[in-house]
Design an enzyme around this catalytic site. Structure first.
Site, mmCIF file in Angstrom:
data_model
loop_
_atom_site.group_PDB
_atom_site.id
_atom_site.type_symbol
_atom_site.label_atom_id
_atom_site.label_comp_id
_atom_site.label_asym_id
_atom_site.label_seq_id
_atom_site.Cartn_x
_atom_site.Cartn_y
_atom_site.Cartn_z
ATOM 1 N N GLU A 327 0.821 -1.206 0.000
ATOM 2 C CA GLU A 327 0.000 0.000 0.000
ATOM 3 C C GLU A 327 0.858 1.260 0.000
ATOM 4 O O GLU A 327 0.537 2.253 -0.628
ATOM 5 C CB GLU A 327 -0.928 0.000 1.212
ATOM 6 C CG GLU A 327 -1.843 1.207 1.337
ATOM 7 C CD GLU A 327 -3.015 1.179 0.368
ATOM 8 O OE1 GLU A 327 -3.875 2.069 0.473
ATOM 9 O OE2 GLU A 327 -3.076 0.287 -0.495
ATOM 10 N N THR A 435 -13.011 9.192 -11.350
ATOM 11 C CA THR A 435 -12.065 8.671 -10.368
ATOM 12 C C THR A 435 -12.231 7.181 -10.136
ATOM 13 O O THR A 435 -11.293 6.507 -9.704
ATOM 14 C CB THR A 435 -12.236 9.432 -9.039
ATOM 15 O OG1 THR A 435 -12.161 10.837 -9.296
ATOM 16 C CG2 THR A 435 -11.171 9.073 -8.037
#
Length: 447
Positions: A327, A435
């Protein structure tokens, strides 16, 4: 460990690392998959994910594939709505038809529930608008108008900065429970959907309220009347390009650094005047954005930066034992808390843009490696894919029992488009992605 179903494991082009895949077949007998099969491999991955969602989480927000149950966020079928246009693009007619029936008979927005303005706009409103444009089915436009209208109370604030949360049943809005602030990065990312809603309905209220907010953000005005808003809009639109160019220069000047000794370019974070050398996987959307700008006439050095950042994002995958990115990277080093992978789309999103504009086959190969790693370390035999807790441990990647809606709405969609040879399938000269990877048509230029 997560074992693959017999016969579903596909040959990787790069990672020969130890894995958690069941040795149902002798790996030596597996033949390399031809490039022409990659599109079908994405369809197969989608069907497998959909199998788990349909069996254990139908109509709910998210699948928990290991425990064979579901998770709820807004209670609005997020995974199903997020996946609608993906199914249409992939040509999965049966799956789309059953999802459409659920939207028609089960999707209602009158429930007493708080939703996040940003997430519900990009996933639900964006997904419904995109599906309407791709199919021409007014069911999806009607549902989009309904949810769009119910989100409007978020914009009725003294500061004209939208609240982050809306109760779509009560018609009330409020800031997050933990702060009085709204995140500027979120509330400035949703103008595309509200403008599109006004264009389709011929009702200016959606874009006018959002426009009122935006002109305050970019300091074009402090207080203007409703009549002045529309006449000022052309100034606002031209200002957006100027602000984008300034933002990229700000990134170059203040945030760009290189790792040592590998000299990989990364984008850090600036806090209180100090640079934190950390780069989230989320930042890996930026190579694609820069390439899209260069394709549309912005400076050529934007493409040069895109190439550098794309290499960095690739290495965030290639250097991990599982072939999956963490991440967060801190100067290309991962702390234990940063080693999880949520099946995110940003890197494959940029790979799609980079291949469309350069035709360099390495970007397809990198995407293929990522899909192979998803199949090897995150695929759950009973259906679905799971996020994992440790990309550095191929023997125990620590499955987290959650399949985010964006895996179907974004990750697999971008992989499919990356491998497709049809450049007119969601042409980047005719569509723009929101998005959440929901394509909306580009409006014709007007004076």
């Amino acid at each position: 460990m997560i074992e693959a179903e017999q016969g579903t494991e596909l040959q990787s082009t790069a990672h020969g690392k130890e894995g958690t895949v069941a040795d149902a077949e002798d790996s030596a007998s597996l033949k390399p998959v031809k490039a022409v099969d990659r599109v079908e491999a994405v369809r197969e991955a989608f069907r497998h994910a959909w199998k788990g969602y349909k069996a254990f989480a139908w109509g709910h927000d998210e699948l928990k594939p290991i425990s064979k149950t579901h998770g709820e966020w807004f209670g609005l079928g997020l995974t199903l709505i997020d996946a609608l246009d993906t199914m249409w693009i992939l040509g999965l007619k049966d799956e789309f038809a059953e999802a459409r029936k659920w939207v028609e008979t089960e999707l209602f927005f009158s429930k007493n529930v708080d939703v996040n303005l940003f997430e519900s706009t990009i996933r639900i409103l964006g997904g419904l608008l995109s599906t309407y444009h791709l199919t021409g089915d007014t069911l999806f436009l009607d549902k989009a108008v309904n949810i769009g209208s119910r989100l409007m109370p978020a914009f009725k604030t003294p500061s004209k900065i939208p609240y982050s949360d809306v109760n779509i049943g009560k018609g009330t809005a409020h800031p997050p429970r933990w702060t009085t602030d709204s995140t500027v990065a979120e509330v400035t990312s949703i103008q595309l959907e509200f403008r599109e809603l006004s264009r389709l309905t011929k009702d200016p209220q959606y874009q006018v309220l959002y426009f009122y907010y935006c002109i305050n953000i970019i300091s074009l005005a402090n207080l203007i009347s409703a009549n002045q808003m529309l006449s000022t809009m052309h100034v606002y639109l031209s200002r957006l390009l100027e602000d984008y160019l300034q933002a990229i220069e700000g990134v170059r000047k203040n945030l760009l650094r290189q790792t040592s000794p590998s000299k990989l370019t990364f984008v850090g974070e600036l806090s209180n005047g100090r640079l934190n050398p950390k780069m989230d996987h989320l930042v890996c959307f930026l190579p694609g954005t820069l390439a899209l700008g260069a394709h549309n006439g912005l400076p050529a050095d934007h493409m040069e930066l895109a190439l550098q950042l794309m290499e960095t994002c690739h290495q965030m995958y290639a250097q991990m034992e599982t072939g999956l990115s963490p991440e967060i990277c801190r100067n290309c080093v991962q702390t234990p808390a940063d080693r999880h992978n949520l099946l995110r789309p940003e890197t494959v999103e940029s790979l799609f843009y980079m291949y469309r504009f350069t035709k360099d086959s390495k970007y397809r190969d990198w995407g293929w490696d990522i899909l192979q790693s998803f199949n090897k370390y995150t695929r759950v035999p009973s259906g679905g894919y799971t996020s994992i807790g440790n990309v550095r441990d191929p023997l125990n990647p620590a499955p987290r029992d959650k399949m985010e809606s964006f895996f179907l709405g974004e990750t697999l969609k971008y992989l499919f488009l990356l491998f497709s040879d049809d450049n007119e399938l969601i042409s980047l000269d005719k569509y723009v992605f929101n998005t959440e990877a929901h394509p909306l048509p580009i409006w014709p230029s007007t004076s």
